[in-house]
Every structure is written in structure tokens, then in C-alpha cells.
Design a protein around this motif. Sequence first.
Motif, PDB file in Angstrom:
ATOM      1  N   UNK A  67      37.280  92.062  51.203  1.00 19.62           N
ATOM      2  CA  UNK A  67      36.611  91.018  50.364  1.00 19.62           C
ATOM      3  C   UNK A  67      35.800  90.152  51.096  1.00 19.62           C
ATOM      4  N   UNK A  68      35.710  90.417  52.557  1.00 21.49           N
ATOM      5  CA  UNK A  68      35.318  89.143  53.263  1.00 21.49           C
ATOM      6  C   UNK A  68      33.771  89.684  53.661  1.00 21.49           C
ATOM      7  N   UNK A  69      32.740  89.032  53.413  1.00 19.16           N
ATOM      8  CA  UNK A  69      31.415  89.386  53.621  1.00 19.16           C
ATOM      9  C   UNK A  69      31.131  89.514  55.072  1.00 19.16           C
ATOM     10  N   UNK A  70      30.384  90.705  55.408  1.00 19.65           N
ATOM     11  CA  UNK A  70      30.087  90.993  56.875  1.00 19.65           C
ATOM     12  C   UNK A  70      31.176  91.616  57.471  1.00 19.65           C
ATOM     13  N   UNK A  71      32.366  92.351  56.853  1.00 21.49           N
ATOM     14  CA  UNK A  71      33.308  92.823  57.462  1.00 21.49           C
ATOM     15  C   UNK A  71      32.897  94.434  56.889  1.00 21.49           C
ATOM     16  N   UNK A  72      32.308  95.317  57.798  1.00 21.33           N
ATOM     17  CA  UNK A  72      31.994  96.529  57.291  1.00 21.33           C
ATOM     18  C   UNK A  72      32.970  97.437  57.175  1.00 21.33           C
ATOM     19  N   UNK A  73      34.078  97.457  57.979  1.00 19.62           N
ATOM     20  CA  UNK A  73      35.042  98.382  58.195  1.00 19.62           C
ATOM     21  C   UNK A  73      36.346  97.540  58.662  1.00 19.62           C
ATOM     22  N   UNK A  74      37.513  97.651  57.740  1.00 16.39           N
ATOM     23  CA  UNK A  74      38.842  97.369  58.036  1.00 16.39           C
ATOM     24  C   UNK A  74      39.807  98.486  57.937  1.00 16.39           C
ATOM     25  N   UNK A  75      40.425  98.809  59.266  1.00 13.73           N
ATOM     26  CA  UNK A  75      41.067 100.009  59.251  1.00 13.73           C
ATOM     27  C   UNK A  75      42.537  99.695  59.628  1.00 13.73           C
ATOM     28  N   UNK A  76      43.276 100.431  59.094  1.00  7.89           N
ATOM     29  CA  UNK A  76      44.941 100.441  59.254  1.00  7.89           C
ATOM     30  C   UNK A  76      45.317 101.761  59.481  1.00  7.89           C
ATOM     31  N   UNK A  77      45.904 101.956  60.871  1.00  9.39           N
ATOM     32  CA  UNK A  77      46.188 103.175  61.347  1.00  9.39           C
ATOM     33  C   UNK A  77      47.591 103.533  60.812  1.00  9.39           C
ATOM     34  N   UNK A  78      47.759 104.758  60.452  1.00  8.69           N
ATOM     35  CA  UNK A  78      49.206 105.249  59.953  1.00  8.69           C
ATOM     36  C   UNK A  78      50.264 104.605  60.822  1.00  8.69           C
ATOM     37  N   UNK A  79      50.299 104.770  61.967  1.00  4.09           N
ATOM     38  CA  UNK A  79      51.103 104.269  62.824  1.00  4.09           C
ATOM     39  C   UNK A  79      51.515 102.915  62.651  1.00  4.09           C
TER      40      UNK A  79
END
Length: 429
Positions: free
Chosen positions: A185-197
Amino acid sequence: MVGKVERDLFTVKRSKPKKSVKRKKESIDEDDFELKKQKFSDEVVVYFEPLSYQNLPPGLVTIGCIHNITKYDLGVSLPFMVSGKVPITRISRSYTALLKKVTESSNADEGEDEIFSLQSLFKKGQYVVTKVESVEKSDRGHKVTLSLMPQEVNFGIAASKLRKGLLLQCIVASIEDNGYVMETGISNVKVAFLNRAKAVGAGIVGVGSVVWCIVTKVKTSEEETSLHLKLSAIPNEVKEACVDVVDTDDFSLLLPGTAISTTVTTVDKRCMKLLLAESDGIVGPHHLQSSLEQLSDYDVGQKVKARVMYITPLSRVVHLTLQQLTFTERSNEDLLHGLNIGDRTQGQVIEVQKRGVFFKIGSYRAFCWRKHLSDKDSSLEQDDLNFPPGSEHELRITAYHYMDELYVVSLQKSILEEQVSFCVVLFLS
């Protein structure tokens, strides 16, 4: 790193002496909690009142704990015996889009997109950050509508302030082969990724799952117009993440649930004041580390670990809890400490207040509203209530307030003698 605050961590800031001004003596109920400051010579005495349905401001972002889950909404327990509901359409944009896609689809088959029910995505006792959307009063009480939408919960965070170690509530937007794309929900954050590990033990079910995350890496895009975040949701890492006092001068980063390592600066019979960089940090008598502790058990200069519950919008006071919030799934037995809704038990009077009576049940607190102390008229004055401290009374547990770790009980004869299957009623107001 925010610049250091040049200040003795054990110093209590005092106001300058002022000429005495005659004023009418104000009657201040000890049960009240909205912050008020009344200055006497060079000292500042802090009074505050808890959230209530009467003073709950729309727009407030606060931590809560899920106490009920239905097909179409979540019941959330907020601090100080307030509760509200999150409609199924206020979880996240990605979950709402998936709902719409499934309902509009003419194909009866599941297809590629799997949608999970609220009962599958959420658990009782799960802590979440919510935003108060509206408070409506009716003949049946108050209706509080809440939202989990990341754009509303995290609306105050600027992308430029994001840094490693920051605690964020995120929601699963999509599931990829090697992990999860998260909605911040943060502007200008294009991708936030959480690795399965980095998601082991986080309890992720599918799109719409709420996940407490720690920012592990912030990377600027090649165009330098947006950010890419890497996250971790390993429970122990989330639990141990902590902000130092010198980093508490930016309110936008003091999100509900954030842990702060700080120091006690003031203790009186109403509340405890904790040191923060640019503001007051307040802990009430019913949000101490263990249920039966008292404010007098704490000393000025004592080091504590507190978590942000909410920040009042106008006075900008940070309300904190010393409770040890749990970021993993808990059993119902753990949540209710071995008791069940409808159980009859003995309770010992701890304190009599204008609004009701606090009891001790084992190692935990219970509260009975005045109108549930008996089947008779509840208009007696506080001094007329026959509940001397230490006296024992038979109680029936009618509800449990998850956020305050507090049983709600009734002493009414009609409730105590009820023999049929007990109907759970939230006697929270």
C-alpha cells in the motif's frame, strides 16, 4: 539512521514554571483515558482516557486482535474493550479483485485462481493493524467499521523512509513459484517480495493472507523512480525486531505493533510514561507485561520493551502496551487460558470503578459492567456497590476481550442459573 537525540535517557522533560491561575477544580474520572495535561508549577501530571465508542476517531490506525470470523467479516478486538468489524471487501485490493473475478465468472470450475474464505485466511487471536473507517451509533449499540487495506493502514509511510529492519503489515497479492508478491500500500514501492524460505512459519494460506514482515533489503529501480523491497516473515525475526529510542522521532515509522526498547520516566497511579525521542509514550494500568501487575511494580529508569498500539491523531501521543504479542498461531486453550465462554468460576475483587468491577480469575483479570453485576437496578453510586477488595464472587464468563487479555463476566443470577447451552454474548459495552 535518523540523527541521534542529544538527551539524557533518564531525564524527564519538565515545563517552565507559570504564574498560578485560579481555575475551577476539574472532576477527572480515573477510568478515563484521552490524554489531558494539567500543569502544576514545574511538573506535568498526565491524565489519559482509553479508547471508547464515544471518542473513537475515524481515521485512527490501531492494532487489534481477531476474536470472531464469519463468511463475510472479521470481528476485531481493539484496545480498551472496543471492537469492530472488517467487511470482506476491506481486506485488500488483490483479494477484492479476486472475489470479483470469481463471482463474475460464468465458469463453474475453479480455474487457475483459487480464493480462500475468511475462515481459512484468518485465525482467532491473530494480531492485525486496522484503520477505523466509521463509527455509527444505534439503539443496539455502536457499529465500528474497520479496514485492513494496506493503502489505508500504511498510508502515512513515505517510500523514502523505508529502511532495513522496519516492521510492516503486508498482504499476499499473488503466489509465485519461489515466493509471494506482497501488497504494502506504499506509493512508489513497485515490488515487495517474500521468498518462500523467508516465509516458513508465517501461516500463509493464499491471496489475502495478512503477514507481519520485516524489510530486509531496499533497492532503487534502474529508473530511480520506484523501490523494490525484500521481506522476511520468519516469526522469531518479526518478534525480535526492535526500534531504539533515538529512532522514534518519525511518527510515520511508529506503526502499530512496532517494538521499542525504552525507559520508564514517570510512574503514577493512573499511567506510566515512557521515553521517546519527540513525544510522550503512555502505558495504561491494564496493558502491563502480565495481567495482574500494577504500575507500582515499575521503577523510574527501568528498561522495558513496549509495542505501539496507536497514536492519537490530534494530541500525537503514542499509546503503548507491554504485553508480549504473539506472531504465531495460538490454540483456543492458550487464548482463553484453559477456560471457555460460558464457564462458571470464582473471582476475587481487585478494584471497583464507576463503570464496573475488576476481578481476579487465577492469574488473569476479568471485568463486569455495572449493568451485569445483578438483575436489579444498576443505578447505585460507586460507593454503594457491595464489592470489597478481596471478596469472592461466583461469575460466569460471557466473553473474552483478546486485545486486552481480559475476561468479560456476569454476576446476574439469571445468567448464572442458565442451564441450557450458553449463548455467547459480547458484553463489551
